[in-house]
Design a protein around this motif. Sequence first.
Motif, PDB file in Angstrom:
ATOM      1  N   ARG A 142       2.780   2.886  -2.066  1.00  0.00           N
ATOM      2  CA  ARG A 142       2.686   3.803  -3.206  1.00  0.00           C
ATOM      3  C   ARG A 142       1.368   4.572  -3.191  1.00  0.00           C
ATOM      4  O   ARG A 142       1.349   5.798  -3.352  1.00  0.00           O
ATOM      5  N   ASP A 143       0.256   3.862  -2.976  1.00  0.00           N
ATOM      6  CA  ASP A 143      -1.051   4.521  -2.945  1.00  0.00           C
ATOM      7  C   ASP A 143      -1.161   5.453  -1.741  1.00  0.00           C
ATOM      8  O   ASP A 143      -1.758   6.538  -1.841  1.00  0.00           O
ATOM      9  N   ARG A 144      -0.614   5.039  -0.598  1.00  0.00           N
ATOM     10  CA  ARG A 144      -0.638   5.895   0.602  1.00  0.00           C
ATOM     11  C   ARG A 144       0.111   7.186   0.348  1.00  0.00           C
ATOM     12  O   ARG A 144      -0.348   8.278   0.712  1.00  0.00           O
ATOM     13  N   ASN A 145       1.260   7.075  -0.252  1.00  0.00           N
ATOM     14  CA  ASN A 145       2.081   8.249  -0.527  1.00  0.00           C
ATOM     15  C   ASN A 145       1.337   9.253  -1.405  1.00  0.00           C
ATOM     16  O   ASN A 145       1.301  10.451  -1.112  1.00  0.00           O
ATOM     17  N   GLN A 146       0.701   8.751  -2.446  1.00  0.00           N
ATOM     18  CA  GLN A 146      -0.029   9.640  -3.356  1.00  0.00           C
ATOM     19  C   GLN A 146      -1.241  10.270  -2.677  1.00  0.00           C
ATOM     20  O   GLN A 146      -1.494  11.474  -2.817  1.00  0.00           O
ATOM     21  N   ALA A 147      -2.014   9.460  -1.932  1.00  0.00           N
ATOM     22  CA  ALA A 147      -3.211   9.973  -1.247  1.00  0.00           C
ATOM     23  C   ALA A 147      -2.839  11.015  -0.200  1.00  0.00           C
ATOM     24  O   ALA A 147      -3.516  12.040  -0.050  1.00  0.00           O
ATOM     25  N   SER A 202      -6.285   3.866   1.376  1.00  0.00           N
ATOM     26  CA  SER A 202      -4.950   3.451   0.928  1.00  0.00           C
ATOM     27  C   SER A 202      -4.163   2.804   2.058  1.00  0.00           C
ATOM     28  O   SER A 202      -3.294   1.969   1.818  1.00  0.00           O
ATOM     29  N   THR A 215       0.799  -1.239   0.000  1.00  0.00           N
ATOM     30  CA  THR A 215       0.000   0.000   0.000  1.00  0.00           C
ATOM     31  C   THR A 215       0.827   1.282   0.000  1.00  0.00           C
ATOM     32  O   THR A 215       0.268   2.375  -0.126  1.00  0.00           O
ATOM     33  N   GLU A 249      -9.616   8.687   0.764  1.00  0.00           N
ATOM     34  CA  GLU A 249      -8.524   8.108  -0.007  1.00  0.00           C
ATOM     35  C   GLU A 249      -7.329   7.789   0.882  1.00  0.00           C
ATOM     36  O   GLU A 249      -6.665   6.757   0.711  1.00  0.00           O
TER      37      GLU A 249
END
Length: 389
Positions: free
Chosen positions: A114-119, A205, A112, A201
Amino acid sequence: MNVSVKPAPGDNRSLKNILVAEKDFEAGDIIYKEHPIVAVLDADLQGKGSHCSHCLRHIQKGMAITPESDRLDSVYCSEDCQVKDKVQSQNLLFGLEPVLPPEMDNGLNELTKRDRNQAQETFTAFLKAQNKPSHLLAARIVARQVTIETAKMSANKGGPVVAELPEGSGVGEQYGLSDHIERLRFINANVSDEEIKKLCEVLASALPGLEKSITDERHAILLGKIAYNAIGICYAGGRDDRPVSDERPEDMERTRTPHGTSRQTGCGLYLVSSYLAHSCAPSARPLFNSGTSELHLVATHPIKKGDELTMAYVDVSQHAEETPEEARRRRRVELARGWKFKCECSRCLSETPEGAESELGVEKDESKVEEVLRHTLVGEPSGPPTGLE
């Protein structure tokens, strides 16, 4: 804490509770001390390195502890504050370390990141653009509730995460933070689709399914509770350098503080102190004598056991350039705008000129409790929250 929460005298419909003294106090006595469940710095101080992002203590130049990576540019006065902040909300909202206990993660965190970083990047940009403490306070409350529930699942019975249980839960396993928050009064608040989306989000994430705990109605109520109950944290009379808001007066965020919101360093949500009603001639005053967000409620005059405890939500002093009538109108207008009620305390009633007309825009206390609580306690029909547009 030398106090109890009791129903307001003669009130059986609005379910309004008050704070009552359980012993006698003299003027100047500390009635109790209380740490906030969450607290945040004012936006203009966040990232300057001058105050601890957890306890809000002023930090001497060169003495701040700076994390290697922090989206909010947070700093801390001690390792203890850094660890507590990380555990309570910072990691879930702005960090990339595992959310679940090690024995339950099973590689989820790596999947997770990558998605956490973006969110988190998107959510952080939103918070900085909004520049309002209430949004960050609300997110931290949600995150702390998640931390408490996560701690209950941990097989490890020690460490900072499990320490959240007695500190954040309140009274035992059967009555926790969510129960406290459910009982707080609130006023109508606006919540944008953008805010809900970005917070969801971040939660999704980190732990898929967690976002389902957030709905438009629930988050609007939470923001309404922050608007009604948050207390401004002012040290030694407050500061003079807080930027002046360019918002319309009726749209400005306000917090309960006798010094006025414009003088605060930050604000926090205090579960017990939320039951303090307003009075323009208050029996107590919140002070921050430790130089942190720890609130000391101090008696302003002798108090007897059974007396209601009150505080001033706004600056109730008469300014040098004001007449008594102007001072009265100023504080009542601010109370009507910020807390949606017409002040009829003993001081306001005694200072009301004969034949004066009210032009406050409110004729009653517009604060309320959640429908589920009203249904439980007085048997009124339960339905969806109203007035949340």
